[in-house]
Design a protein around this motif. Sequence first.
Motif, PDB file in Angstrom:
ATOM      1  N   ALA A 140       0.902  -1.215   0.140  1.00  0.00           N
ATOM      2  CA  ALA A 140       0.029   0.020   0.043  1.00  0.00           C
ATOM      3  C   ALA A 140       0.927   1.172  -0.142  1.00  0.00           C
ATOM      4  O   ALA A 140       0.770   2.322  -0.548  1.00  0.00           O
ATOM      5  N   ALA A 141       1.909   1.219   0.790  1.00  0.00           N
ATOM      6  CA  ALA A 141       2.795   2.423   0.799  1.00  0.00           C
ATOM      7  C   ALA A 141       3.577   2.561  -0.764  1.00  0.00           C
ATOM      8  O   ALA A 141       3.605   3.791  -1.049  1.00  0.00           O
ATOM      9  N   GLN A 142       3.875   1.445  -1.227  1.00  0.00           N
ATOM     10  CA  GLN A 142       4.483   1.663  -2.343  1.00  0.00           C
ATOM     11  C   GLN A 142       3.537   2.309  -3.477  1.00  0.00           C
ATOM     12  O   GLN A 142       3.869   3.147  -4.257  1.00  0.00           O
ATOM     13  N   MET A 143       2.347   1.998  -3.414  1.00  0.00           N
ATOM     14  CA  MET A 143       1.431   2.305  -4.309  1.00  0.00           C
ATOM     15  C   MET A 143       1.110   3.778  -4.105  1.00  0.00           C
ATOM     16  O   MET A 143       1.095   4.459  -5.103  1.00  0.00           O
ATOM     17  N   GLY A 147       2.233   6.662  -6.848  1.00  0.00           N
ATOM     18  CA  GLY A 147       1.145   7.676  -7.184  1.00  0.00           C
ATOM     19  C   GLY A 147       1.595   9.068  -6.982  1.00  0.00           C
ATOM     20  O   GLY A 147       1.331  10.146  -7.819  1.00  0.00           O
ATOM     21  N   LEU A 148       2.383   9.384  -6.129  1.00  0.00           N
ATOM     22  CA  LEU A 148       2.808  10.878  -5.712  1.00  0.00           C
ATOM     23  C   LEU A 148       3.981  11.091  -6.349  1.00  0.00           C
ATOM     24  O   LEU A 148       4.268  12.611  -6.347  1.00  0.00           O
ATOM     25  N   GLN A 149       4.765  10.385  -6.930  1.00  0.00           N
ATOM     26  CA  GLN A 149       5.896  10.792  -7.574  1.00  0.00           C
ATOM     27  C   GLN A 149       5.760  11.736  -8.669  1.00  0.00           C
ATOM     28  O   GLN A 149       6.860  12.692  -8.840  1.00  0.00           O
ATOM     29  N   GLU A 150       4.775  11.785  -9.163  1.00  0.00           N
ATOM     30  CA  GLU A 150       4.407  12.758 -10.507  1.00  0.00           C
ATOM     31  C   GLU A 150       3.686  14.232  -9.966  1.00  0.00           C
ATOM     32  O   GLU A 150       3.763  15.092 -10.690  1.00  0.00           O
TER      33      GLU A 150
END
Length: 159
Positions: A140-143, A147-150
């Motif tokens: 969940a944290a990786q997802m 998603g926030l990288q952009e």
Amino acid sequence: FYLSYFYTSIHKNSVHYSPDNFSTCDLIFIPINLDDAFNYKHWTLVIINVRDRRIEYYDSCLNENADDYKAKIVTQEIQNFMTKKIPDIEKFEKRVMFSPRQNNAIDCGVFMLLNIAFKAQGLALNYDQSMIPDFRKKIAAQMVLAGLQEVQAEEVFGK
């Protein structure tokens, strides 16, 4: 990269997209959702191991080397689909591989994701059911982080 229902498309003969040649890959990971194909909601994994000339089937509900009709059908359909994409794939060995066993009816997707993560890194599948809650949190944290990288932090959290 393919959608998670790639196998369903193969099973229904409706795949109209794919690279022309996979033979330059060492490992090809194909997540399988058996829902449409077998009326059985369950996630498994096929790895086409081009380097070792093997089609590997991973299922967290099966024992290694199990004689399972679903595994036979899935690996045969994958092999048939890839015939023009990987030279001599019809000669590849098909094998049910070891996968850690789940002890409930809900964790198959997590087991499948972990099998991909471990095998992609060349690691042994040395996890078990007791570790799944922590792995769920990490997934969940990786997802969320992916998603926030952009997105700029200010856009999400304000100044």
